[in-house]
Write an enzyme that holds these catalytic residues in place. Structure first.
Site, PDB file in Angstrom:
ATOM      1  N   LYS A   1       0.806  -1.321  -0.079  1.00 45.98           N
ATOM      2  CA  LYS A   1      -0.051  -0.024   0.102  1.00 45.98           C
ATOM      3  C   LYS A   1       0.921   1.224  -0.137  1.00 45.98           C
ATOM      4  CE  LYS A   1      -0.739   0.052   4.921  1.00 45.98           C
ATOM      5  NZ  LYS A   1      -1.322  -0.474   5.891  1.00 45.98           N
TER       6      LYS A   1
ATOM      7  N   TYR B   1      16.151  20.414  -1.163  1.00 49.39           N
ATOM      8  CA  TYR B   1      15.544  19.182  -1.773  1.00 49.39           C
ATOM      9  C   TYR B   1      14.597  19.272  -2.823  1.00 49.39           C
ATOM     10  CZ  TYR B   1      13.423  20.226   2.964  1.00 49.39           C
ATOM     11  OH  TYR B   1      13.122  20.527   3.971  1.00 49.39           O
TER      12      TYR B   1
HETATM   13  C1  LIG Z   1      -0.811  -1.784   6.501  1.00 50.34           C
HETATM   14  C2  LIG Z   1      -1.344  -2.901   6.693  1.00 50.34           C
HETATM   15  C3  LIG Z   1      -0.474  -4.311   6.814  1.00 50.34           C
HETATM   16  C4  LIG Z   1       0.992  -4.003   7.109  1.00 50.34           C
HETATM   17  O1  LIG Z   1       1.263  -3.527   8.266  1.00 50.34           O
HETATM   18  P1  LIG Z   1       2.784  -3.135   8.667  1.00 50.34           P
HETATM   19  O2  LIG Z   1       2.790  -2.990  10.042  1.00 50.34           O
HETATM   20  O3  LIG Z   1       3.416  -2.232   7.988  1.00 50.34           O
HETATM   21  O4  LIG Z   1       3.470  -4.570   8.423  1.00 50.34           O
HETATM   22  C5  LIG Z   1      -1.221  -5.292   6.977  1.00 50.34           C
HETATM   23  N1  LIG Z   1      -2.468  -5.644   7.018  1.00 50.34           N
HETATM   24  C6  LIG Z   1      -3.227  -4.530   6.536  1.00 50.34           C
HETATM   25  C7  LIG Z   1      -4.830  -4.886   6.648  1.00 50.34           C
HETATM   26  C8  LIG Z   1      -2.839  -3.324   6.691  1.00 50.34           C
HETATM   27  O5  LIG Z   1      -3.516  -2.497   6.461  1.00 50.34           O
END
Ligand SMILES: *Cc1c(COP(=O)(O)O)cnc(C)c1O
Length: 343
Positions: A33, A256
């Site tokens: 994401k 930057y």
């Molecule tokens: C963002 C997200 C993850 C990953 O989370 P991290 O803490 O970055 O590993 C996993 N599952 C869902 C549903 C998420 O929104």
């Protein structure tokens, strides 16, 4: 020259290998994401797929479609945000597996699928209240899912939830609720292939949270948790590099070139990496920052704003800790106009 973000794809693959080794025999999912946490979804997914990663977690359908294109036809792409009927059609055509956390959405998917056996992962709310079927509504929901599976409209391939990962006690309660939801789903005849509950922090630390599959975002990119320990064998993959634009007696200006650089509240609380080692940042403006000088500083010298520490710069999590946020927030706010350079 303007800033650039150097993304070390080999580093991401090495981080992934550590995670996979740690959670085996559970499977690893790469969460992509927010444009792969700012690293650039296309290149990251292509590299991971070539490295044997089979599962990808894309937030929404546009990201899912891009992930499918980069990962190839054999990858499993999971997308969990609730979407509209036209988007459901797009998702089915791209072979995206949908996370489903409410009844009307389940009905929408069945309607659009019309006998095509849309793959879904049903979601129980285990306490986060973000979306997910509430425990009291779960028995009716899974009964309906079993009917729709029987008629060929959907296939329940997964059962999942998301947890807070802020306290072990809350996570334990969520895990108990998850186990109960699995039991109820099995009672009505559902046989999901994969059960998945945890993201980076809980799955890394606690074996009983891994189930069949772990959705790893942050740790895959070497972003450790705020307040959490350094992770053995894992290091940040991204380095944000800017250049000196002006040298004065008492300060050096670093440009930057784009808005949305680092939060200005970091001024006075962070160091950057210079050719002479770490230097304190005094002021952070929209497109430039002022830092402490060093002997021989020159225009066009490179300054590392965050990264693995090659020149004494901090990680995004260390910066985040100085202002009470999380590392993801620092990295995803780097403008998409800042070129990503892949090594
Ligand atoms: C963002 C997200 C993850 C990953 O989370 P991290 O803490 O970055 O590993 C996993 N599952 C869902 C549903 C998420 O929104």
């Amino acid at each position: 020259m303007s800033a650039r973000m150097v993304v070390d794809l080999g580093r991401i693959l090495a981080d992934i290998d550590v995670l996979r080794g740690r959670i085996a025999p559970a499977e690893y999912m790469l969460v992509v994401k927010n444009d792969a946490y700012g690293h650039g979804v296309d290149r990251v997914v292509a590299a991971a797929a070539a490295h044997g990663v089979r599962w990808f977690g894309a937030f929404d359908v546009p990201m899912g479609v891009r992930t499918r294109a980069a990962a190839g036809p054999d990858a499993r792409v999971f997308s969990w945000v609730t979407i509209t009927q036209p988007e459901i059609e797009v998702a089915l055509e791209a072979g995206i597996e949908l996370g489903v956390g409410d009844t009307s959405y389940l009905e929408d998917i069945a309607t659009v699928s019309a006998g095509r056996g849309a793959p879904v992962h049903i979601k129980i709310d285990t306490g986060l209240h973000r979306n997910g079927v509430r425990p009291e509504a779960w028995p009716a929901f899974v009964t309906r899912a079993a009917e729709l599976e029987e008629s060929g409209d959907i296939r329940v391939v997964g059962i999942w939830s998301h947890i807070a990962e802020t306290s072990d006690e809350d996570d334990d309660l969520s895990r108990a609720a998850f186990l109960e939801a699995i039991r109820i789903a099995e009672d009505v005849g559902l046989r999901p292939q994969v059960r998945h509950l945890a993201a980076s922090a809980a799955a890394f630390a606690r074996p009983e949270f891994r189930f069949d599959l772990v959705r790893f975002g942050a740790f895959s990119y070497g972003i450790r948790s705020t307040g959490g320990p350094e992770l053995e064998g894992i290091a940040p993959a991204a380095t944000l590099i800017a250049t000196v634009s002006d040298v004065g007696d008492s300060a050096v200006a670093v440009s930057y070139g784009y808005l949305d650089g680092l939060p200005s509240t970091l001024a006075g609380r962070m160091s950057v990496g210079t050719p002479a080692g770490p230097r304190l940042v005094r002021e952070i403006g929209p497109a430039t920052m002022l830092i402490d000088p060093w002997p021989g500083a020159a225009v066009e010298d490179e300054v590392y704003l965050f990264g693995p520490g090659t020149r004494g710069e901090s990680s995004v999590t260390t910066l985040a800790e100085a202002i009470g946020t999380v590392g993801e927030e620092i990295i995803v706010r780097v403008s998409p106009l800042v070129p990503r350079i892949y090594i």
